[in-house]
Write a protein that holds these residues in place. Sequence first.
Motif, mmCIF file in Angstrom:
data_model
loop_
_atom_site.group_PDB
_atom_site.id
_atom_site.type_symbol
_atom_site.label_atom_id
_atom_site.label_comp_id
_atom_site.label_asym_id
_atom_site.label_seq_id
_atom_site.Cartn_x
_atom_site.Cartn_y
_atom_site.Cartn_z
ATOM 1 N N ILE A 187 6.779 -13.865 -18.869
ATOM 2 C CA ILE A 187 7.182 -14.205 -18.091
ATOM 3 C C ILE A 187 6.912 -14.452 -16.627
ATOM 4 O O ILE A 187 6.895 -15.706 -15.514
ATOM 5 C CB ILE A 187 8.457 -14.331 -18.441
ATOM 6 C CG1 ILE A 187 8.650 -15.259 -19.689
ATOM 7 C CG2 ILE A 187 9.569 -15.649 -17.810
ATOM 8 C CD1 ILE A 187 9.919 -15.240 -20.267
ATOM 9 N N ALA B 54 13.534 -18.589 -15.569
ATOM 10 C CA ALA B 54 13.413 -18.020 -16.749
ATOM 11 C C ALA B 54 12.659 -16.954 -16.467
ATOM 12 O O ALA B 54 12.791 -16.220 -16.969
ATOM 13 C CB ALA B 54 11.983 -18.404 -16.873
ATOM 14 N N ASP B 55 11.637 -16.360 -15.007
ATOM 15 C CA ASP B 55 11.654 -15.439 -14.607
ATOM 16 C C ASP B 55 12.957 -14.780 -13.847
ATOM 17 O O ASP B 55 13.451 -13.610 -14.550
ATOM 18 C CB ASP B 55 10.688 -15.688 -13.563
ATOM 19 C CG ASP B 55 10.262 -14.239 -12.880
ATOM 20 O OD1 ASP B 55 10.398 -13.187 -13.435
ATOM 21 O OD2 ASP B 55 9.913 -14.042 -11.449
ATOM 22 N N ARG C 8 15.406 -13.786 -17.202
ATOM 23 C CA ARG C 8 14.659 -12.875 -18.307
ATOM 24 C C ARG C 8 15.286 -12.270 -19.564
ATOM 25 O O ARG C 8 15.225 -12.245 -20.763
ATOM 26 C CB ARG C 8 13.473 -11.758 -17.840
ATOM 27 C CG ARG C 8 12.377 -11.942 -16.950
ATOM 28 C CD ARG C 8 11.557 -11.026 -16.452
ATOM 29 N NE ARG C 8 11.107 -10.860 -15.293
ATOM 30 C CZ ARG C 8 10.580 -10.248 -15.109
ATOM 31 N NH1 ARG C 8 10.646 -8.688 -15.142
ATOM 32 N NH2 ARG C 8 9.990 -9.969 -13.091
ATOM 33 N N THR D 217 16.081 -15.597 -21.552
ATOM 34 C CA THR D 217 14.692 -16.254 -22.278
ATOM 35 C C THR D 217 13.526 -15.451 -22.949
ATOM 36 O O THR D 217 12.947 -15.612 -23.351
ATOM 37 C CB THR D 217 13.298 -16.507 -20.725
ATOM 38 O OG1 THR D 217 14.209 -16.654 -19.687
ATOM 39 C CG2 THR D 217 12.691 -17.698 -20.541
ATOM 40 N N VAL E 116 11.508 -16.054 -26.138
ATOM 41 C CA VAL E 116 9.591 -16.936 -25.579
ATOM 42 C C VAL E 116 8.945 -15.421 -27.412
ATOM 43 O O VAL E 116 8.410 -15.487 -27.899
ATOM 44 C CB VAL E 116 8.764 -15.547 -24.318
ATOM 45 C CG1 VAL E 116 7.387 -15.812 -24.790
ATOM 46 C CG2 VAL E 116 9.407 -16.987 -23.536
ATOM 47 N N VAL F 177 8.912 -24.172 -20.784
ATOM 48 C CA VAL F 177 7.980 -22.902 -20.132
ATOM 49 C C VAL F 177 7.703 -21.455 -21.365
ATOM 50 O O VAL F 177 7.302 -21.012 -22.100
ATOM 51 C CB VAL F 177 9.040 -21.753 -19.425
ATOM 52 C CG1 VAL F 177 8.904 -20.634 -18.978
ATOM 53 C CG2 VAL F 177 9.077 -22.575 -17.762
ATOM 54 N N ILE F 178 8.745 -21.865 -22.041
ATOM 55 C CA ILE F 178 9.588 -20.745 -23.967
ATOM 56 C C ILE F 178 8.165 -21.798 -24.748
ATOM 57 O O ILE F 178 7.019 -20.119 -25.344
ATOM 58 C CB ILE F 178 10.350 -21.199 -24.254
ATOM 59 C CG1 ILE F 178 11.792 -20.124 -23.295
ATOM 60 C CG2 ILE F 178 10.567 -20.110 -25.300
ATOM 61 C CD1 ILE F 178 12.784 -21.195 -23.821
#
Length: 896
Positions: free
Chosen positions: A462, A483-484, A487, A490, A494, A822-823
Motif C-alpha cells: 500500500i 489507504a496509505d 494502513r 486497509t 488487502v 485500491v483494495i
Amino acid sequence: MDRWLTRWRASLRIARRDALRHRGRTLLVVAMIALPVFGATFVATVIRSSSPTVATTLQQTLGDDAQALATVDSCGFVIQQMPTGVRTCLADQPVEEVGEADIAALVPTGAELVPRREFAVDLSTDDVRISDEVLAATDAERVPGLLPLTSGDVPSAPGEVVLAQRLVDRLRIEVGDAFTIASRETDTPATLVGITRNGDSSGLAAEGTLPEEGALSRSWYVLGADPVTWADVLALNEIGVGAVSRAVLLDPPPRSEVPYFASFGADSRLAGSTIGLIAAVAGIGLLEVVLLVGPAFAVGAKSSTRQLALVAASGGRPADLRRIVLSAGLVAGLGAAAVGVALGLLGGAVFYLIQSRGDYPPPNLALPSWELAAIGGVAVLLGLAAAWLPARTASRADVVAALAGRRSEATPRRRVPWIGVGLTVVGLGLASVGATKASMPMLVPGVLVMEIGLILAAGGIIALLGRVAPRLGAPARIAVRDADRQRGRTAPAVAAVLAAVAAATAGMVYTTSEARAQDASWAPMAADGTGYLTTYSFIDPAEDAQGLFDDALDVVRAARPDVAATPVLGLIPDDPAGYVELWAERDPATVCPPGLTADDGAEDDRCAVGTITAGYAWGAQLLVDDGTVVAASGLPGATEAAQALADGQILVNDPDLIWPDGLVHLTLVPPPDDAGNETADPLELTVPAHVVEWRHWSYGLLLSPEVADLLDPASVQARVAPIGALVTTPGGLAQADVDELRRSLAGLGGGVSLQVEGMQNSRDTVGISLIVAGAALAIALAATGLSVGLAAAESRPDLATLAAIGASPGLRRKVAGAQAGVIAVIGAVVGVGTGLALGYVLSLWQRTAGNWGALWEFTVPWPAVALLAVGLPALAIGGAMLLTRARLPMVRRIAQ
C-alpha cells in the motif's frame, strides 16, 4: 478474583449493548465467524455418519441376537485383528484348512453355528443382466434382523432372495417376480421375496440357493446365550479365523491386550505429513477469517472512540479498554459458535436425508460429540483473535484527542513490511525445495510462511502505491492517500483479499492439473461411446475363437439391429497358456547407457521412466488390422493410420522404435519345446511403420496382415483369429443399453464381455474452478466492503468539507469506488501472481513425489483466473459506487 470477574461482567454488558445497537455490523461479524464453524460441524457430521456406529455395525453384521460372525480368512495364515474386526495376515505363520468343527471348538460350549456364504454372481431377467455383484446366503430365519426390509419377507426356502432397491430397479422386477442368478457358469432360478434399503449389501439369499463350492468366503454366525469374548477371538485368530463379536464391540479390550496395535499400530495412524498439510490449510483458513473480521471490530472501536475515551478519563486503565473491545469479540464468537453449530448439524442431517435416497446411502446419522466443543472453542478464539489488534490500538489511543473529536493514528512500523518480504522469499524458497525433494515437512511450512509473509507485506504494498498518488485523478488520489495513511484499516482487508485470491488461484490450478493428469493417465482405444465386445480371453482355446465370435455377433445384431460391429483380429497362441515373444527393438541411440548413476540417469532423457497408464484391454497380446478397426475407432489421426495399415505398415506409438533407416526392427523368439529347449534362433524382421500418438498399449505394436503373414505359423505356434469387435451406435451406448446387451450375451458364457469407452469417472473441472472462484469473490468482496465501510465512516468529515466548497455530489461515490479499487486491485493482482507461483510449486511437488510424474502438467484455468483478476476489481468498484450515497449532511469540524 471478584474484582476481575466484575470488570469482565461490566465489559461484557457494554459489548452486548453495543452489539444490539449495531445489529448490521454484529450480524456480519457473526456470519463471518459462523461460516467456518458451520463448515467444520457439517464435515464432522458427514464423517461421523459415513462410519457405522457400534449399534449400526451390530445390526448390519449380527442382526438382533447373534453373538459373533466368524470368517475363515482367505490368506491362509495366522491373523491379528482389532476389536472392530479389521485384520491382517502374519505371512510367516501358515495354518491348516479350517472347518466348522474347528470353530465350534473355540467358541462357548453349546453355541450354535449357522453358515453364511458369499458368492460372485450375475443377476438377469429376460431383458437385463447385471454383472459383478456379491450376494450372501444364509438361514435368515435363524439370524433375524440382518436386513431392514422395505417390503416383502425374509427368504426362507432355497431359491428365495431379498435384493437391494437399486438392483430391483435395474432388473425392473417386483416382489414375487422370477429372475436368474449366475455363479461360476451355473444358472440358478430365483424368486424375489423382499426388498431391502440400499447400502453396501446387494442382498440375501436363502441357504441352499447357490452351490457351496462356488463361495467366495466361508463364515458362521455364532448363536447362543454366552458371549464370544476377546480371548475367544484371539484363539480364533490363531487358526486363521477373524471374528466380529457383539461383546467385544460393546466392551472393547484395552490397547495393551490387542496384539494388532503392538505390531501395526504405527501404520494405522495418519502420516505426519498429512496432519501437517491439514493443519496448514486449516491455519490459513482461520487466519483468513481473522483478517476478514478484524476490520469490523476496528469499525466498532472507531465508532466507540469517544465512549472508550470517557472510560479512560473516568479512571479506566488501558487493560479495561482492551477488555471492552475484546468482550465484543467474545460475544461475537459465542453467538457465531451457537449459530454455526446449529446450522452445521441441520446441514448434516439434510445431507444424510438426501444421500439416504441414493444407491449407496450412509450407514447412519451420527452427530458429533466432543468435536462440537472444540469447534465452538475455535469460534470463540477467532472472535478474540480478530478483536485483539483493535483492542490493542484502542488502549493506546490519545484520550484528549478522542474527547476533542480529533483523529490520531499510530505511525506504521517500517520494519513490518520488510519482515513480510523476507518471510515471503524464505517461504517460497522452502516450498520450492520441498517440492523438488518431495519433502512434505518442508513444503507445508514453506507455504504457510509464504502466506504469512504476504499478509505482513500488505502494508508495504500500500505504501508503494501511495507514491504514485500525485499522478492520479482526484478520487483515486484521495483513496490512495487515505489507504496509505490508514494502513491499520486497509492492510488487513488487502491481506484478506490477497490470501483468498492466492488460495483460490492455487486451488484451481491444482484441481485443473490433477484432472488433466487423470485424463492423461487414461489411454483410450477408441472414441467415447464405443463398445468393446470381447469374445476371447487368454484361457480360451484358439480353435473356439471364431465360433464364439460369430455367436456373439449374431446375438448383438439380433438384440440391436442398429449396432455397427467391426471385427477385431488378434494373434492368438495355439496354447492358451502360451505367449508370442514378439517385440520392437528401440533405436540403439535412444537406449539408456548402462552403468549410469541415479543422478546422471535422471538428467538423461534416454533413461526416463515411462508412466503407468490405465485403459481397457482386449484378450490378446497383439492385434492385427488392415485399417478397418483403426478407422472405426474415431481417434484423431485414424484416417492416416488406417491408410498406413492398408499399405502394409505397422503402427507404433514410440518414435524411438524408428531406426535411422526409417524402419522398425522386430525380434521374434520361437516358443520352446515341451522340455523347455529353444527350437530355433530368434527371427529378425525390418518393416515400415507409422507412428501414432495414441498411448494405449495395443497401439505400441499393431501388425498389418502383410506383416503377420511374414511370421511362420509353425514356428510362432499362433494364428490370426477374431477376438472381439468394436460396437457403435448413432447416439453411443448408455448404461441401459449395456445392461440389455449383457443380458443377451449371458448365454454364451463368462468369456464374453461388453465394456464402453468413456464410462470412467471424470470430474467437472470447469464447474469446480467456477465454484472456487465464486467463493474467493465472496470472501474478497466481504473484506473490501468492510474496509470501504470503515473508510466511509472516517472520511465523512473530509467529504463534507469538499462538498461545502463546491465538489459535485458524485465525488463521494467515485471516492468510494476508488477506495474499493485500491483494495481489490492490489489483492487481485498480487493474489493471482502468488497463487500461480504456489500452484507451480504444488505441480512441481506432484511431478517429483512419484504420484504422477510426467503426466502432471502445470495447467492454469485461465477463464476462472481471469474472473478473479478482472471481475473482482470490477465488482468491488461498481458495488461501492452503487451502494454509496452521493449526498451527505454537513458535519461539524472541530478546530485541531
